[in-house]
Design a protein around this motif. Sequence first.
Motif, PDB file in Angstrom:
ATOM      1  N   SER A 292       3.021  -4.642  -7.389  1.00  0.00           N
ATOM      2  CA  SER A 292       1.900  -4.524  -6.459  1.00  0.00           C
ATOM      3  C   SER A 292       1.594  -5.938  -5.990  1.00  0.00           C
ATOM      4  O   SER A 292       1.109  -6.767  -6.767  1.00  0.00           O
TER       5      SER A 292
ATOM      6  N   ALA B  30       0.853  -1.190   0.000  1.00  0.00           N
ATOM      7  CA  ALA B  30       0.000   0.000   0.000  1.00  0.00           C
ATOM      8  C   ALA B  30       0.887   1.238   0.000  1.00  0.00           C
ATOM      9  O   ALA B  30       1.572   1.517   0.978  1.00  0.00           O
TER      10      ALA B  30
ATOM     11  N   SER C 134      -3.172   4.752  -1.534  1.00  0.00           N
ATOM     12  CA  SER C 134      -3.794   3.443  -1.728  1.00  0.00           C
ATOM     13  C   SER C 134      -5.145   3.387  -1.024  1.00  0.00           C
ATOM     14  O   SER C 134      -5.318   3.927   0.076  1.00  0.00           O
TER      15      SER C 134
END
Length: 853
Positions: A205, A169, A173
Amino acid sequence: MLMLALHGVRTRWVTFVGSFVALALGVGLIAATGLALAATFSAPDKGPERFAAAPVVVRADDQLRVRTANGVRTRPLARTAPVPPALVTELSALGGTVEDRTFPVDLAATGRDGEPRTQGSASRAQGSDPRTQGIEPRTGHPWSVAAAAPYRLTSGRSPAAPGEAVVTAGPGSHLRTGDRVRATTSAGATTLTVVGTVADRGFESAVFLGDEEAARISPAVDALVVHADATAVRDVVARTGGGMDVLTGDGRRHADPGPDRDAEALVSVNALLGTAAGITLFVSVSVVASTFSFAVAQRRREFGLLRTAGATPGQIRRTVVAEAVVVGVLASAAGWWLGAAGAPLLAARLVDAGLAPAWFAIGEQTWPLHTAFWTGVVVATAGALAASFRAGRTAPTEVLREAAVDSRTMPASRWILAALVLLTGAGLLVTALVLDPGDVLGRKAYITRPLLLIVGVTLLAPVLAGPLVRALTWLPARLPGATGVLARENASAGVRRTAAVAAPVVITVALTASLLGTVGTLAEAKATEVRTATTADLVVVPGAAGRTLPPSFVERVRAVEGAVAGVSRSTAVTVLEEGTALVTSEARAVDPARLTAVSAPPVVAGRLTDLDDDGIVVNEEWLTTTVGERVTVWLGDGREVSLRIAAVLATGTGSNGVYVTARNAGGAGPDRIDVAVAEAADPGAVAAALRTAAEAQGTGIRVLTGAEWAAAAAPGMSDSTRTGLWLILSMALLCTGIALANTLVTATTDRVRDLAVLRLTGASVPQVLRLVAVEAVAVVTVGAVIGAGVAAVNLAGVWGALALLGVRSGVVVPWGTIGAVVAAAAVVAAVSAVVPAAVALRTRPVELAGMRE
């Protein structure tokens, strides 16, 4: 001689200011692109990322290695093999090990009830970006391998049970500890609870699951972290037969996602900047040469007086060259400063446009500045050299008797040079069409080959200008009033002036139409190929590029009543050509029984129905294209097989790839399903059943019509190509504007006596200014017509190459852009002619008529 040159520059500064600005800008652009180009020669050593804290990493070799007579040749594999379980067991005996598994995870946005949001009808047909449909593509790993990066928790805790996850994150995010998300993997869909977050490290990610859950989703071990001595690890790997890489130190970066992504990005930037610098140099030389040639023609009486006073032809030539050197040195110095100041701005623009990596910046190199400076001096000298010979041939009595009407506008040397350049350009085009039509479609070819034709036609501009002026002004000359007639006669009489103004317009229009037209034509040709080859009524694709369709979904599609489903996979095959070069081709692994029902590739030999597990379909680019012959290839996973050629496809634009069966897919998963609706089935019902199945997956799977898929799959002009072309054309436009302004200001200033005569014969100031503007626009139109003719030849060559390659597609002409370029040139020309004329006409006509030259 130097004092005479300095005096000439000071006296005729209006004549030289345009050359100075154009050359300074050209040197500045070359310096800026050179500095940026130098920064692309090496990427910074970033070191390992995913395994920066791991002592030793073992994984399968991701390169295909083939021994040839010239040594070992390598190519990247489409799919890397897993680490064998036996090797994992043996290495575990050396010390602690951590098994890394990498698999796709699609996170879907959820509603307040925890259920995934479904796709709207608009998103089914539009938008290839899964994020627009609430789907976030991520990469899954077991939590135990997070410490190898290392990832550290920024909130929450590690996953301790199935259904729990830790996610990366970054700033902004939307995921927070405690959120529930819908996750889909190859094992199916489930709901995950975010129990912790880690900082986003920029290279992926990620979603981290418990080790057992990750092993259930992806049983294969993609890499193994070993906490043991590297030598001992290598010994164990060697005993098991090899095929594995043991990575330590900086070598661990080869296990990162896209380890060469920065270097590959720099290759594209390098090509773009090299082309931009070359085009800038070409335009600068053309503009400067045209400017000096016109300046010499304007000064013929001055040179005649010098010859009468005893100056020799050599002295006249040296004077002209010395003036060019003075202008070149001053302009190059200014360009040095402009380039040094503009290079960081260019680098930032490349980063903002996504053409260069985020870390890209100008380095400490200074050689591009030195190169640009001396290039500017050489360009100025070379541009004036040809004009100096013309000046040296000036005869005193001949010039003093010469009228204002241009005669003998083209020396024999220019005729010969123009013919040689045009024959070379046309010969190269025809040769390429005869021997290798595909060469015409290459980026380097369609950017550089038109330059020869542009140079040749520009050299002929003094000859072409007169007839074109008379043809284009035929109708205006017959309209009421004297403006059309006078504009026609003035432009026809001053052929050298007309050619000097038309030359930069020719260059810009020809470049704009040729480059943008070729790129647009190729994009349309590729789209035509896609539309022609696709006969499926519906096409089912994953929600994100690089994803595969879950096996359970594939089976559900096959079970839909009335749907003839052709499942295919993206893979690659590699062949050794001429015993020395490994060539990798994109391929699709298809179901031979359904291939002809959902597609119609352009077959030129053999039959698609003969494709089986022992066969392969190739295109005409392959060296071996005889149906029935066997060819040795390496599949996407590196396996070497011998396959029989079942059919041969037309080359086309290069998009007609290779077909194999699913057995030879190299382990690739299904990523597309082409669906034909059976004759007795209801198309609406089949489409509804497919969309219901896609929505049930919750991963953004899209069900498109054949036309929608063809439109989405057609490779249009990419953002990087568009930005690169505009970067190149903007340089040409700047140089064109400067050249137009300089030539017209100089020409108008030298015509003040002509304008005064018009005033004395009864013409009003507005009428004279209108005449000047009309004449300037007419000359710009002449340049645009010549440039359009050059572009037409280039685009005809591209169309002919496509036809020879079996692609029947129209030529795309960028009318809007061409119109904007011509309109801008016309405005610049009109303003540059009218303003100095208006200033001059503020003086009484009688005084202007009596002015000395």
